[in-house]
Design a protein around this motif. Structure first.
Motif, PDB file in Angstrom:
ATOM      1  N   HIS A 195      30.701   2.276  85.359  1.00 11.55           N
ATOM      2  CA  HIS A 195      31.103   3.641  85.699  1.00 11.55           C
ATOM      3  C   HIS A 195      32.554   3.664  86.122  1.00 11.55           C
ATOM      4  O   HIS A 195      33.023   2.735  86.768  1.00 11.55           O
ATOM      5  CB  HIS A 195      30.204   4.137  86.831  1.00 11.55           C
ATOM      6  N   HIS A 196      33.272   4.733  85.751  1.00 18.37           N
ATOM      7  CA  HIS A 196      34.707   4.736  86.039  1.00 18.37           C
ATOM      8  C   HIS A 196      35.094   5.706  87.152  1.00 18.37           C
ATOM      9  O   HIS A 196      36.211   5.684  87.622  1.00 18.37           O
ATOM     10  CB  HIS A 196      35.480   5.094  84.768  1.00 18.37           C
ATOM     11  N   ASP A 197      34.151   6.543  87.560  1.00 17.91           N
ATOM     12  CA  ASP A 197      34.508   7.622  88.481  1.00 17.91           C
ATOM     13  C   ASP A 197      33.865   7.405  89.848  1.00 17.91           C
ATOM     14  O   ASP A 197      32.688   7.701  90.043  1.00 17.91           O
ATOM     15  CB  ASP A 197      34.051   8.938  87.852  1.00 17.91           C
ATOM     16  N   LEU A 198      34.638   6.912  90.798  1.00 21.12           N
ATOM     17  CA  LEU A 198      34.097   6.596  92.123  1.00 21.12           C
ATOM     18  C   LEU A 198      33.526   7.816  92.827  1.00 21.12           C
ATOM     19  O   LEU A 198      32.564   7.725  93.575  1.00 21.12           O
ATOM     20  CB  LEU A 198      35.192   5.967  92.991  1.00 21.12           C
ATOM     21  N   GLN A 199      34.146   8.946  92.562  1.00 20.18           N
ATOM     22  CA  GLN A 199      33.730  10.177  93.246  1.00 20.18           C
ATOM     23  C   GLN A 199      32.240  10.456  93.088  1.00 20.18           C
ATOM     24  O   GLN A 199      31.580  10.918  94.010  1.00 20.18           O
ATOM     25  CB  GLN A 199      34.524  11.347  92.645  1.00 20.18           C
ATOM     26  N   THR A 200      31.716  10.176  91.898  1.00 18.75           N
ATOM     27  CA  THR A 200      30.331  10.570  91.618  1.00 18.75           C
ATOM     28  C   THR A 200      29.315   9.471  91.880  1.00 18.75           C
ATOM     29  O   THR A 200      28.119   9.661  91.676  1.00 18.75           O
ATOM     30  CB  THR A 200      30.196  11.000  90.141  1.00 18.75           C
ATOM     31  N   VAL A 201      29.770   8.319  92.345  1.00 24.10           N
ATOM     32  CA  VAL A 201      28.822   7.211  92.555  1.00 24.10           C
ATOM     33  C   VAL A 201      27.705   7.575  93.532  1.00 24.10           C
ATOM     34  O   VAL A 201      26.525   7.395  93.216  1.00 24.10           O
ATOM     35  CB  VAL A 201      29.564   5.933  93.004  1.00 24.10           C
ATOM     36  N   PRO A 202      28.027   8.098  94.721  1.00 19.33           N
ATOM     37  CA  PRO A 202      26.934   8.385  95.656  1.00 19.33           C
ATOM     38  C   PRO A 202      25.984   9.460  95.133  1.00 19.33           C
ATOM     39  O   PRO A 202      24.798   9.471  95.460  1.00 19.33           O
ATOM     40  CB  PRO A 202      27.664   8.877  96.915  1.00 19.33           C
ATOM     41  N   GLU A 203      26.529  10.339  94.291  1.00 20.34           N
ATOM     42  CA  GLU A 203      25.720  11.461  93.810  1.00 20.34           C
ATOM     43  C   GLU A 203      24.760  11.030  92.699  1.00 20.34           C
ATOM     44  O   GLU A 203      23.621  11.454  92.637  1.00 20.34           O
ATOM     45  CB  GLU A 203      26.694  12.507  93.282  1.00 20.34           C
ATOM     46  N   TYR A 204      25.219  10.160  91.810  1.00 22.17           N
ATOM     47  CA  TYR A 204      24.414   9.828  90.637  1.00 22.17           C
ATOM     48  C   TYR A 204      23.544   8.592  90.816  1.00 22.17           C
ATOM     49  O   TYR A 204      22.490   8.475  90.213  1.00 22.17           O
ATOM     50  CB  TYR A 204      25.332   9.577  89.431  1.00 22.17           C
ATOM     51  N   PHE A 205      24.028   7.620  91.593  1.00 21.27           N
ATOM     52  CA  PHE A 205      23.383   6.303  91.599  1.00 21.27           C
ATOM     53  C   PHE A 205      22.756   5.971  92.943  1.00 21.27           C
ATOM     54  O   PHE A 205      23.187   6.460  93.977  1.00 21.27           O
ATOM     55  CB  PHE A 205      24.414   5.219  91.253  1.00 21.27           C
ATOM     56  N   ASP A 206      21.733   5.091  92.910  1.00 21.92           N
ATOM     57  CA  ASP A 206      21.178   4.645  94.185  1.00 21.92           C
ATOM     58  C   ASP A 206      21.622   3.225  94.543  1.00 21.92           C
ATOM     59  O   ASP A 206      21.621   2.848  95.707  1.00 21.92           O
ATOM     60  CB  ASP A 206      19.642   4.775  94.217  1.00 21.92           C
ATOM     61  N   TRP A 207      22.034   2.460  93.533  1.00 27.07           N
ATOM     62  CA  TRP A 207      22.567   1.138  93.813  1.00 27.07           C
ATOM     63  C   TRP A 207      23.961   1.026  93.196  1.00 27.07           C
ATOM     64  O   TRP A 207      24.293   1.709  92.227  1.00 27.07           O
ATOM     65  CB  TRP A 207      21.656   0.065  93.196  1.00 27.07           C
ATOM     66  N   VAL A 208      24.773   0.140  93.763  1.00 25.45           N
ATOM     67  CA  VAL A 208      26.100  -0.044  93.202  1.00 25.45           C
ATOM     68  C   VAL A 208      26.538  -1.500  93.331  1.00 25.45           C
ATOM     69  O   VAL A 208      26.153  -2.195  94.280  1.00 25.45           O
ATOM     70  CB  VAL A 208      27.126   0.891  93.905  1.00 25.45           C
ATOM     71  N   THR A 209      27.299  -1.970  92.372  1.00 28.93           N
ATOM     72  CA  THR A 209      27.921  -3.294  92.447  1.00 28.93           C
ATOM     73  C   THR A 209      29.421  -3.114  92.357  1.00 28.93           C
ATOM     74  O   THR A 209      29.916  -2.477  91.431  1.00 28.93           O
ATOM     75  CB  THR A 209      27.457  -4.192  91.273  1.00 28.93           C
ATOM     76  N   LEU A 210      30.117  -3.677  93.318  1.00 34.61           N
ATOM     77  CA  LEU A 210      31.579  -3.605  93.294  1.00 34.61           C
ATOM     78  C   LEU A 210      32.105  -4.914  92.752  1.00 34.61           C
ATOM     79  O   LEU A 210      31.790  -5.988  93.271  1.00 34.61           O
ATOM     80  CB  LEU A 210      32.108  -3.355  94.710  1.00 34.61           C
ATOM     81  N   LEU A 211      32.906  -4.806  91.719  1.00 38.06           N
ATOM     82  CA  LEU A 211      33.307  -5.993  90.976  1.00 38.06           C
ATOM     83  C   LEU A 211      34.813  -6.030  90.803  1.00 38.06           C
ATOM     84  O   LEU A 211      35.437  -5.032  90.467  1.00 38.06           O
ATOM     85  CB  LEU A 211      32.636  -5.961  89.592  1.00 38.06           C
ATOM     86  N   ASN A 212      35.384  -7.168  91.070  1.00 40.40           N
ATOM     87  CA  ASN A 212      36.768  -7.391  90.661  1.00 40.40           C
ATOM     88  C   ASN A 212      36.922  -8.872  90.363  1.00 40.40           C
ATOM     89  O   ASN A 212      37.333  -9.656  91.218  1.00 40.40           O
ATOM     90  CB  ASN A 212      37.747  -6.939  91.741  1.00 40.40           C
ATOM     91  N   ILE A 213      36.512  -9.259  89.195  1.00 40.71           N
ATOM     92  CA  ILE A 213      36.450 -10.650  88.749  1.00 40.71           C
ATOM     93  C   ILE A 213      35.402 -11.415  89.554  1.00 40.71           C
ATOM     94  O   ILE A 213      34.620 -12.186  89.002  1.00 40.71           O
ATOM     95  CB  ILE A 213      37.821 -11.353  88.851  1.00 40.71           C
TER      96      ILE A 213
END
Lengths: 250, 362
Positions: A195-213
């Motif tokens: 996903h590219h849009d941080l703004q909508t993460v809490p609204e659309y998803f229940d889990w998240v993975t933050l990745l930078n390599i």
């Protein structure tokens, strides 16, 4: 203990000696709708492709529902980025969606009436049935995305891997796609979305993975989607994220 | 004569069909590399076996074409040379080697002149029945495999990554498609020659694409166009003495391409021109209709007619108002009163409709 949907251990992928993914451990429980976010070049697409065997890792292994991916292909459906395909290819919407049945058909066997019906059903689901005979070059971005989604739906998989399905899509289609993803989750499927849009993460998803390599954090959105974790993931880019309600983008 | 035309038609069918996939995969030029690379293979085939049996030469062509493709891939993988440059290198170097070998063969004291140089530009007139039989059999095998693996090839061409996730061996399918193309090219070399064979891979398929949006029909059309170009070109070159066949076949194929680009119903240049002209005319009708309506409204009477000059003034130079007025009269939407123009009742209704439609959109 029931196994998780996807389990990644020690995944490292390098391109010409530069690490694209480094020592990534990730456990995705069944039945979640998870976003994978990170800045450009974070390795998000590479992560998805590594799970699907499209990229050969330097190290690490991937399990899907407890077994190696190669044994579980039927359980996994892939929705690639729209730009990976030439939309001027001479084929119709129905034809593309029917491709989702090819895996089950195996070699040589042609899609028949049953496959066609399933494809039409999937098109119904994404509200594109009227476009079944349309040449794919005549579709808008949102319509193209829905065609790809229908193709994945036809596979009736347990795990769905999607690469930026909301990119360049109109607002109506976006709402519809979210509805569809949440419906999949309600049916017990696992959906993993780059996903590219941080703004909508809490609204659309229940889990998240933050990745930078490397994997910065992974877990429930309300536990893990914190400013501290975001700062660590995005580094200096976080200046674009704070305050004034401006739409943060990776 | 019939053998000649038949042989050339066979090559056209096979090259056209396989060429469709090459063109759709953006691999049009690989055909050129394959055919040029085939030359040393043909020469080597003769040198090793001292035989000019078609199957021997064909085998040499296939092997060398394959090797050429492989070398291109190796260059791209191991060096920083890009794909198109690698193609160019392989094409020229292999072709050069082939020419050298041909010269060596011609210098030999053998009685048989070999006549292998006919593989440069093709000589369909030299086709014997056994040649055509070989071509037909190989062509049938190639087409048969293509037909059997139709959905796999379609999927591979459209979305190879997705194909891999479904479990298809993409690397193998890719190699298979390459192999089919190499054989298709080898089949045609006797009639068209290595230098021009690439055209038979690209032209029929490109022409076919103009006429249809369905892959199946495109492949069939490409085969048909290829057959036509082959047969026509072969017949023409047989009539004329010493005229190599490659160029005549390719010219026929070129004509088909040109006609397709011009005349195809939706994508063709003529169709596009007519569409645009129709669009412009519609805009002009819209504009003058709206002007007449506006004038009528202002004067609160549609009995009051206006001269064409007034209308022209509204639209400026080059708007061809008079022509449009004539068109409006033809449609019954405007009428003349002593040389001046006004809307009819029907015209007024039409103008109101269009105005309402415009407002809905805007």
């Amino acid at each position: 203990m029931s196994e998780s949907a996807v389990e990644i251990a020690d995944l490292t992928v390098a391109y010409r000696e530069k690490p694209v993914l480094w020592d990534v451990d990730l456990t995705v429980p069944k039945g979640v709708l998870m976003a994978i976010v990170g800045p450009n070049g974070a390795g998000k697409t590479t992560l998805i492709k590594s799970v699907l065997g499209l990229v050969r890792p330097a190290a690490g292994q991937v399990l899907v529902h407890g077994r190696p991916y190669a044994e579980q292909r039927r359980r996994v459906a892939y929705v690639p980025q729209r730009g990976t395909v030439d939309w001027d290819f001479p084929t119709s919407v129905l034809d593309v969606v029917t491709m989702g049945t090819y895996g089950a058909l195996g070699w040589v066997r042609r899609p028949g009436r049953a496959e066609r019906e399933r494809a039409l059903g999937a098109l119904d689901h994404v509200r594109m049935r009227d476009y079944a005979g349309r040449q794919i070059s005549q579709l808008s971005g949102g319509q193209q995305q829905r065609v790809f989604l229908a193709r994945a739906l036809v596979q009736d998989a347990d795990v769905y891997l999607m690469d930026e399905p909301f990119q360049g899509v109109d607002a109506t289609t976006e709402v519809e796609i979210v509805r569809l993803l949440q419906e999949l989750r309600a049916r017990g499927k696992t959906v993993i979305v780059v996903h590219h849009d941080l703004q909508t993460v809490p609204e659309y998803f229940d889990w998240v993975t933050l990745l930078n390599i490397r994997r910065i954090a992974s877990g429930r959105v309300d536990e893990v989607f914190t400013e501290e974790n975001l700062r660590e993931t995005y580094g200096g880019l976080l200046a674009l994220l704070s305050g004034n309600g401006r739409r943060p983008e990776a | 004569m019939r053998i000649v035309a038949l042989g050339a038609a066979v090559l056209g069918i096979v090259a056209g069909a396989l060429g469709s996939f090459a063109v759709l995969r953006r691999q049009s030029l690989i055909g050129d590399a394959m055919s040029h690379a085939a030359l040393p293979g043909i020469a080597a085939g003769y040198l090793f076996t001292a035989s000019k049996e078609p199957i021997v030469l064909l085998a040499g062509a296939v092997v060398a074409g394959w090797v050429g493709t492989f070398v291109v891939g190796a260059i791209v993988r191991t060096t920083r040379v890009k794909y198109d440059a690698a193609l160019g290198i392989v094409l020229s170097v292999f072709f050069g080697i082939g020419l050298v070998l041909l010269t060596l063969i011609q210098r030999r004291p053998d009685a048989s002149q070999a006549g292998l140089d006919r593989f440069l530009f093709g000589q369909a007139a030299a086709l014997l029945e056994r040649d055509v039989v070989t071509m037909a059999v190989l062509g049938a095998v190639v087409l048969g495999v293509t037909f059997a693996l139709w959905k796999e090839l379609k999927l591979l061409t459209f979305d190879p990554d997705y194909a891999a996730t479904l479990g298809f061996r993409v690397r193998g399918l890719d190699a298979l498609l390459t192999g089919l193309l190499v054989v298709a090219i080898a089949v045609g070399l006797q009639a068209v020659g290595v230098v021009l064979m690439a055209a038979m891979v690209v032209a029929p398929a490109s022409a076919a694409r103009q006429w249809t949006d369905r892959l199946g029909l495109m492949v069939v059309l490409a085969a048909a166009f290829g057959a036509f170009a082959g047969a026509a070109g072969a017949v023409v070159s047989s009539e004329a003495e010493r005229l190599p066949t490659g160029p005549t076949i390719v010219l026929c194929a070129g004509a088909v391409v040109a006609l397709s680009f011009l005349l195809a119903p939706r994508r063709g240049l003529v169709a596009r021109f007519l569409r645009e002209r129709r669009g412009r005319r519609r805009l002009r009708v819209d504009a003058v209709l709206a002007d007449l309506y506006e004038l009528g409204r202002r004067h609160e009477s549609f009995e009051h007619a206006h001269s064409a000059t007034v209308l022209e003034a509204a639209r400026g130079e080059g708007a061809s108002v008079r022509g449009t007025l004539a068109e409006l009269e033809r449609r019954g939407w405007a009428r003349q009163e002593e040389g001046d123009w006004t809307l009819t009742d029907v015209g007024r209704a039409e103008a109101e409709n269009r105005r309402a439609a415009r407002e809905r959109v805007l």
